[in-house]
Design an enzyme around this catalytic site. Structure first.
Site, PDB file in Angstrom:
ATOM      1  N   ASN A 168      20.252  38.039  24.077  1.00 46.03           N
ATOM      2  CA  ASN A 168      19.964  38.196  22.655  1.00 46.03           C
ATOM      3  C   ASN A 168      19.197  37.017  22.068  1.00 46.03           C
ATOM      4  O   ASN A 168      18.773  37.070  20.917  1.00 46.03           O
ATOM      5  CB  ASN A 168      21.261  38.417  21.873  1.00 46.03           C
ATOM      6  CG  ASN A 168      21.840  39.794  22.129  1.00 46.03           C
ATOM      7  OD1 ASN A 168      21.131  40.715  22.530  1.00 46.03           O
ATOM      8  ND2 ASN A 168      23.141  39.946  21.916  1.00 46.03           N
ATOM      9  N   CYS A 177      20.042  51.015  22.676  1.00 43.83           N
ATOM     10  CA  CYS A 177      21.380  51.584  22.809  1.00 43.83           C
ATOM     11  C   CYS A 177      21.628  52.653  21.751  1.00 43.83           C
ATOM     12  O   CYS A 177      21.198  52.533  20.607  1.00 43.83           O
ATOM     13  CB  CYS A 177      22.443  50.488  22.651  1.00 43.83           C
ATOM     14  SG  CYS A 177      22.601  49.412  24.070  1.00 43.83           S
ATOM     15  N   ILE A 230      30.622  46.905  12.124  1.00 46.41           N
ATOM     16  CA  ILE A 230      29.193  46.601  12.233  1.00 46.41           C
ATOM     17  C   ILE A 230      28.373  47.854  12.505  1.00 46.41           C
ATOM     18  O   ILE A 230      27.416  48.158  11.782  1.00 46.41           O
ATOM     19  CB  ILE A 230      28.937  45.550  13.334  1.00 46.41           C
ATOM     20  CG1 ILE A 230      29.825  44.316  13.121  1.00 46.41           C
ATOM     21  CG2 ILE A 230      27.460  45.160  13.362  1.00 46.41           C
ATOM     22  CD1 ILE A 230      29.561  43.568  11.846  1.00 46.41           C
TER      23      ILE A 230
END
Length: 418
Positions: free
Chosen positions: A23, A116, A327
């Site tokens: 990331n 994803c 989230i």
């Protein structure tokens, strides 16, 4: 198509080297769009998403060269401003080329992203923030068409949510904008700080990382730099769960406690011990796992990217646990697969109730996304019998050498091709 065969019941002991952060590495590669000079990145993980980003940058005219083990040299003139669907659809992070293209080339055509299958993950904040900086944006035929013929201009941007992706996109765009930009309610993740440090090494003027408000004074141009990608805190946390679920003892070489505050606190609540050592973090468990309640939150809270791994571990803990996901939507897709292995997990809206069982049983299971893939590996490591995990291409997007690293610590795991 490859799959993993795992025979569980083995205690993991030994050392696992933590690689560069997926990331962070992806975003630092994108930062190479901001200069024609060479940005040399070391500690770049050898994973599928890095290859996809490399292909995307090359398609934009940027040269990406191997400059040593896990080292990339990135730079050159932008030859195209179009990020096409066939590449962007593979990886969500592709949207991050939008801000740098606008900042340097003053135009961009970027396909709406894929990656994803976790909820909607809207890009509205990216687009509204860029419009605040003076960009003109149209959505046409599945593409974001953006222009800034007079360049971007600094302004005050208030994010309604501390979005990591929006913070990164706007941060990179603002480095070459005229004047000062404030990004209020900016994400505070360690990967944001890593990007700030890299950009500043390239000549940007950014302050405030970790505070929730980033201040960027735009400069005319950025220059090249050498920069090392930070260790992957999610990989580190994932292997910590492997030690926890198997009652093991692992030294996670390169792991940093400062990046894992909420994860370490939660591990310790479950009965897993985490010790800082000179070479990294030692993680071990000798007692019984205990159930805990978890709520995912933006950093410094508990990371959504660790939710699935903890669910696997808590499925064999004493007592009940609850995980609340705040989230992303649809991030409990691993639950039916865990339940196939004998877990007792019930989903109620954004919360999952886990009632610990004495043991799991091996079964054929299927990965649905990157982190869910590893949760099923963890379950397989603890289960009695054989687990076959298919669709592991999800796993290859973000973890390097999983079978090699686990096998070196005593796991019975093998990759086979159909």
């Amino acid at each position: 198509m490859d799959r993993f065969i795992i025979r569980g019941g083995r205690r993991l002991t030994g050392e696992i080297e933590i690689g560069g952060a997926k990331n962070s590495g992806l975003k630092l590669m994108v930062a190479g769009l901001l200069t024609s000079e060479r940005l040399v990145l070391s500690n770049v993980p050898a994973i599928a998403d890095i290859k996809t980003m490399r292909d995307l940058l090359v398609g934009l005219g940027i040269t990406v060269e191997d400059a040593g083990p896990r080292t990339l040299s990135i730079g050159g003139e932008i030859g195209s401003v179009e990020a096409p669907y066939d590449i962007v659809s593979k990886m969500r992070a592709s949207i991050l080329v939008l801000g740098p293209l606008l900042a340097r080339a003053r135009e961009a055509k970027v396909s709406l992203p894929g990656g994803c299958a976790i909820g909607t993950r809207p890009v509205d904040m990216h687009l509204k923030g860029l419009e605040t900086l003076g960009a003109e944006i149209r959505l046409e035929n599945g593409y974001i068409n953006a222009t800034a013929p007079d360049g971007l201009k600094g302004d005050r941007i208030i994010l309604p949510f501390a979005s990591v992706g929006a913070t990164e996109n706007l941060l990179m765009a603002a480095t070459l904008a005229k004047g000062r930009t404030h990004i209020v309610n900016a994400a505070r993740e360690p990967e944001i700080s890593d990007l700030v440090h890299c950009l500043n090494a390239m000549g940007a003027q950014i302050t405030g990382e970790g505070s929730g408000t980033l201040v960027i004074d735009g400069v005319e141009k950025l220059h090249g730099a050498h920069y090392a990608v930070m260790p992957d805190r999610i990989e580190c946390g994932t292997y910590a769960c492997a030690a926890g679920i198997t009652g093991g003892d692992l030294l996670l070489v390169g792991g940093r406690a400062d990046d894992l505050g909420a994860v370490i606190r939660t591990l310790e609540e479950t009965g897993v011990e985490v010790l800082e050592e000179e070479r990294g973090l030692r993680v071990r468990r000798s007692g019984t796992l205990q159930g805990v309640d978890i709520m995912t939150e933006p950093y410094p809270g508990f990371p959504t990217d660790m939710q699935a791994q903890f669910m696997a571990m808590l499925s064999v803990a004493e007592g009940a646990s609850m995980i609340t996901e705040t989230i992303f939507e649809n991030r409990f897709m691993h639950v039916p697969e865990l339940n196939r292995m004998g877990a007792r997990v019930n989903v109620h809206g954004r919360s999952a109730i886990i009632r610990g069982v004495p043991k799991l049983s091996g079964a054929p299971v299927m990965a649905t996304d990157l982190r869910a893939s590893f949760s099923l590996i963890l379950a397989g490591l603890a289960a009695e019998g054989e687990t076959q995990l298919s669709r592991i291409y999800h796993l290859d997007r973000g973890y390097e050498g999983v079978d090699r690293k686990l096998a070196a610590c005593g796991a019975d795991i093998a990759r086979v091709s159909d």
